[in-house]
Design a protein around this motif. Structure first.
Motif, mmCIF file in Angstrom:
data_model
loop_
_atom_site.group_PDB
_atom_site.id
_atom_site.type_symbol
_atom_site.label_atom_id
_atom_site.label_comp_id
_atom_site.label_asym_id
_atom_site.label_seq_id
_atom_site.Cartn_x
_atom_site.Cartn_y
_atom_site.Cartn_z
ATOM 1 N N TYR B 86 0.799 -1.234 0.000
ATOM 2 C CA TYR B 86 0.000 0.000 0.000
ATOM 3 C C TYR B 86 0.831 1.284 0.000
ATOM 4 O O TYR B 86 0.334 2.348 0.322
ATOM 5 N N SER B 87 2.085 1.170 -0.316
ATOM 6 C CA SER B 87 2.900 2.389 -0.428
ATOM 7 C C SER B 87 3.821 2.254 -1.646
ATOM 8 O O SER B 87 3.948 1.158 -2.216
ATOM 9 N N ALA B 88 4.443 3.363 -1.988
ATOM 10 C CA ALA B 88 5.251 3.369 -3.211
ATOM 11 C C ALA B 88 6.635 2.767 -2.971
ATOM 12 O O ALA B 88 7.266 3.033 -1.940
ATOM 13 N N ALA B 89 7.075 1.971 -3.942
ATOM 14 C CA ALA B 89 8.451 1.470 -3.888
ATOM 15 C C ALA B 89 9.380 2.575 -4.383
ATOM 16 O O ALA B 89 8.954 3.479 -5.110
ATOM 17 N N ASN B 90 10.632 2.501 -3.961
ATOM 18 C CA ASN B 90 11.625 3.460 -4.436
ATOM 19 C C ASN B 90 12.184 2.962 -5.773
ATOM 20 O O ASN B 90 12.814 1.906 -5.833
ATOM 21 N N LEU B 91 11.952 3.725 -6.832
ATOM 22 C CA LEU B 91 12.380 3.288 -8.169
ATOM 23 C C LEU B 91 13.876 3.035 -8.227
ATOM 24 O O LEU B 91 14.342 2.118 -8.913
ATOM 25 N N TRP B 92 14.656 3.851 -7.501
ATOM 26 C CA TRP B 92 16.124 3.723 -7.554
ATOM 27 C C TRP B 92 16.587 2.409 -6.926
ATOM 28 O O TRP B 92 17.729 2.011 -7.106
ATOM 29 N N VAL B 93 15.695 1.767 -6.173
ATOM 30 C CA VAL B 93 16.034 0.468 -5.580
ATOM 31 C C VAL B 93 15.445 -0.667 -6.422
ATOM 32 O O VAL B 93 16.142 -1.614 -6.787
ATOM 33 N N VAL B 94 14.138 -0.529 -6.734
ATOM 34 C CA VAL B 94 13.479 -1.668 -7.381
ATOM 35 C C VAL B 94 13.912 -1.848 -8.843
ATOM 36 O O VAL B 94 14.013 -2.987 -9.318
ATOM 37 N N GLU B 157 12.198 9.728 -6.544
ATOM 38 C CA GLU B 157 12.547 10.849 -5.659
ATOM 39 C C GLU B 157 14.047 10.925 -5.451
ATOM 40 O O GLU B 157 14.748 9.904 -5.505
ATOM 41 N N ILE B 158 14.502 12.138 -5.213
ATOM 42 C CA ILE B 158 15.874 12.335 -4.736
ATOM 43 C C ILE B 158 15.802 13.241 -3.518
ATOM 44 O O ILE B 158 15.236 14.345 -3.596
ATOM 45 N N LEU B 159 16.322 12.766 -2.415
ATOM 46 C CA LEU B 159 16.314 13.511 -1.141
ATOM 47 C C LEU B 159 14.899 14.001 -0.783
ATOM 48 O O LEU B 159 14.688 15.154 -0.390
#
Lengths: 234, 331
Positions: B86-94, B157-159
């Motif tokens: 139910y929350s967004a994954a971090n694109l830079w990780v996934v 996102e960044i920072l």
């Protein structure tokens, strides 16, 4: 001169057809050897056996003393051989420039004697056709490209299988001139060609194959030699 | 791969500019269908990425893979499995994680299949693809045969500052366009490198390449891994777009569709299969809107193009713009 490549007691078959009958053949560093014989006597098969393209059923192939019998062709080639096959082996989807650039690598001792620029100096015709596809060249230009591509690997041994076959006399003369200059650089070579007179003047040693066996291995052949008349038909 | 004729490069650049401008003027041209068409074009651009990745194998290296969709599907499944519910994954990780997994899977499948050739290679890759299909279809890992939803699009996102909102259809459209252009340029660079030239030569005559001192197995394996990883990227983007993955994305039907796109577009041309994706998907959309038996005219169209343009649309364009075919490899 130390031995660069040697085949000892080679027996090679195509299916049940026994093509090489216990051949011993060696090339020393810097030596030019003419491999002679009529069609179907085993010249190309001997080259393929040395290169691992066809695996001999018996016998041994060594390079610089190391046993390479049964090794992959690309691994044998990487030990310092450049092979210009019969038919030139152009890739129809690569340009002249791409043919040369893809093959570029230093020799085994780090030598970079043959560079892209030097190849174009040696074969000025290629410099004019850099953007042309390999198969869009004339027969002579294709042969120059095949030799140029081989030299780009900075080999210790250059193998030329019927390098001048089907070429016009003028082009043929040009190719022989280049082969002579390659010899002067100290690269060893095995040359298979039908032009016996040129081979007699060019090669340090001559080997004649008849029905898969070596019938002559020496350096005292002349155009009048009886063995030439008997086995080559000169 | 030869350099494209200048006029063809200009034409392709204009096509990309028009694609880039579509979201800005599309609602004027198609007021009722604009949103739908923008989504459709996003999906097509993602499929074009998939088709180009398959072209690297089929058209360049001569490896006819019928299991390519497995990597596409795996890319999507990786997003579904790595995303919180139910929350967004971090694109830079996934994204890197998904690509690494797909690359490893491609390398493993490639390692086991590259040593075969011709019909055997087709069969082995088909078998691996179907193994992937049944793995996700029959296990409870990600919803089984029902598939899995990605409830919230990944955050870019960044920072803590959001760079892109992937939930916005227009943004996603430009991400698809960026992937299309970026992958095309990347593959052009790869094919212009000595590695790419050796792979191109392998597609013509493997033994001849071996005679030049190159190990075809190593080169084909690397090409297979690159192609599979790019297909995984396409699958990842498709999963973001649709917010859903199911086993059908890995199936041989999907691999077959990608292969048809490559053939329609022109094998070995790279830009051709991308055009093939547009031809295939737009024709499908058009026929679907006219008849429920759309597969019939679709089949007739494919047969017609293959018979009339054996080198595909890309081959035709090359002929038109260069005066002669520079794509002899695309048989």
């Amino acid at each position: 001169m130390t031995t660069f490549i040697a085949g000892t007691g080679l027996h090679t078959y195509y299916g049940s057809s026994h093509t090489l009958h216990g051949i011993d053949f060696a090339v020393r560093r810097g030596e030019t050897v003419a491999l002679m014989g009529r069609n179907g006597m085993g010249k190309s098969t001997l080259l393929k056996s040395l290169l691992g393209i066809v695996n001999p059923r018996q016998g041994k192939v060594t390079m610089n003393g190391a046993d390479v019998t049964g090794a992959d062709t690309h691994a044998i080639i990487r030990r310092g051989i450049a092979y210009v096959p019969e038919g030139r082996g152009m890739f129809h989807n690569l340009t002249v420039r791409e043919h040369l650039v893809m093959s570029a690598r230093p020799g085994n001792d780090g030598r970079r004697d043959w560079t892209y620029e030097r190849i174009l100096e040696t074969f000025p015709r290629l410099a004019e056709r850099l953007g042309s596809l390999g198969t869009h060249l004339s027969g002579g230009e294709q042969q120059m490209l095949a030799v140029g591509r081989a030299l780009m690997t900075n080999p210790d041994l250059l193998i030329l299988d019927e390098a001048t076959e089907g070429l016009a006399p003028l082009i043929r003369r040009e190719i022989w001139h280049v082969i002579r200059s390659i010899k002067e650089t100290g690269i060893a070579s095995i040359i298979v060609d039908k032009n016996v007179n040129v081979l007699l003047g060019l090669a340090d040693r001559h080997v004649i194959l008849v029905k898969g066996e070596v019938v002559y291995d020496g350096s005292d052949l002349t155009p009048e030699s009886e063995i030439l008349k008997r086995h080559i038909g000169v | 791969m030869s350099r494209l004729p200048r006029s063809l490069s200009i034409l392709l650049s204009v096509a990309i500019i028009l694609l880039g401008a579509y979201p800005l003027f599309g609602d004027v041209l198609f007021p009722n269908k604009h949103a739908f068409l923008m989504q459709k074009l996003t999906g097509i651009m993602i499929m074009a990425v998939m088709a180009m990745s398959l072209d690297l194998l089929v058209g360049v290296a001569g490896l006819v893979s019928m299991g390519h969709a497995a990597f596409f599907g795996l890319g999507g499944y990786m997003l579904a499995m790595l995303s919180p519910e139910y929350s967004a994954a971090n694109l830079w990780v996934v994204l890197p994680a998904a690509l690494v997994v797909v690359a490893i899977a491609s390398a493993m499948v490639g390692y086991l299949s590259i040593r075969t050739s011709g019909i055997y290679f087709i069969m082995v890759t088909l078998a691996f693809g179907q193994m992937g299909f049944y793995f996700f279809n029959d296990s409870k890992l990600a919803g089984g045969s029902d598939g899995a939803y990605i409830m919230v699009k990944p955050a870019v996102e960044i920072l803590g500052v959001s760079l892109l909102n992937l939930g916005d259809k227009r943004t996603l459209y430009y991400v698809g366009l960026g992937a299309l252009v970026g992958v095309y340029l990347l593959l052009r660079v790869v094919l212009a490198s000595p590695f790419g030239r050796v792979v191109s030569a392998i597609g013509v005559n493997e033994n001849r390449v071996r005679g030049l001192g190159f190990d075809p197995v190593a080169y084909k394996l690397l090409a297979f891994t690159i192609g599979g990883t790019i297909a995984g990227l396409a699958g990842f983007l498709a999963a973001i777009q649709y917010g859903f993955v199911n086993p059908a994305t890995l199936s041989w039907h999907h691999s077959g569709e990608a292969l048809v796109m490559v053939i329609l577009g022109g094998m070995g041309t790279l830009f051709g299969p991308a055009i093939g994706a547009f031809v295939f998907e737009l024709a499908k959309m058009g026929f679907e809107s006219v008849t429920e038996h759309w597969l019939l005219p679709m089949g007739a169209m494919i047969i017609g193009i293959v018979l009339l343009l054996p080198k595909g649309v890309g081959g035709l364009l090359l002929q038109l713009f260069s005066g002669r075919s520079k794509m002899e490899g695309g048989q």
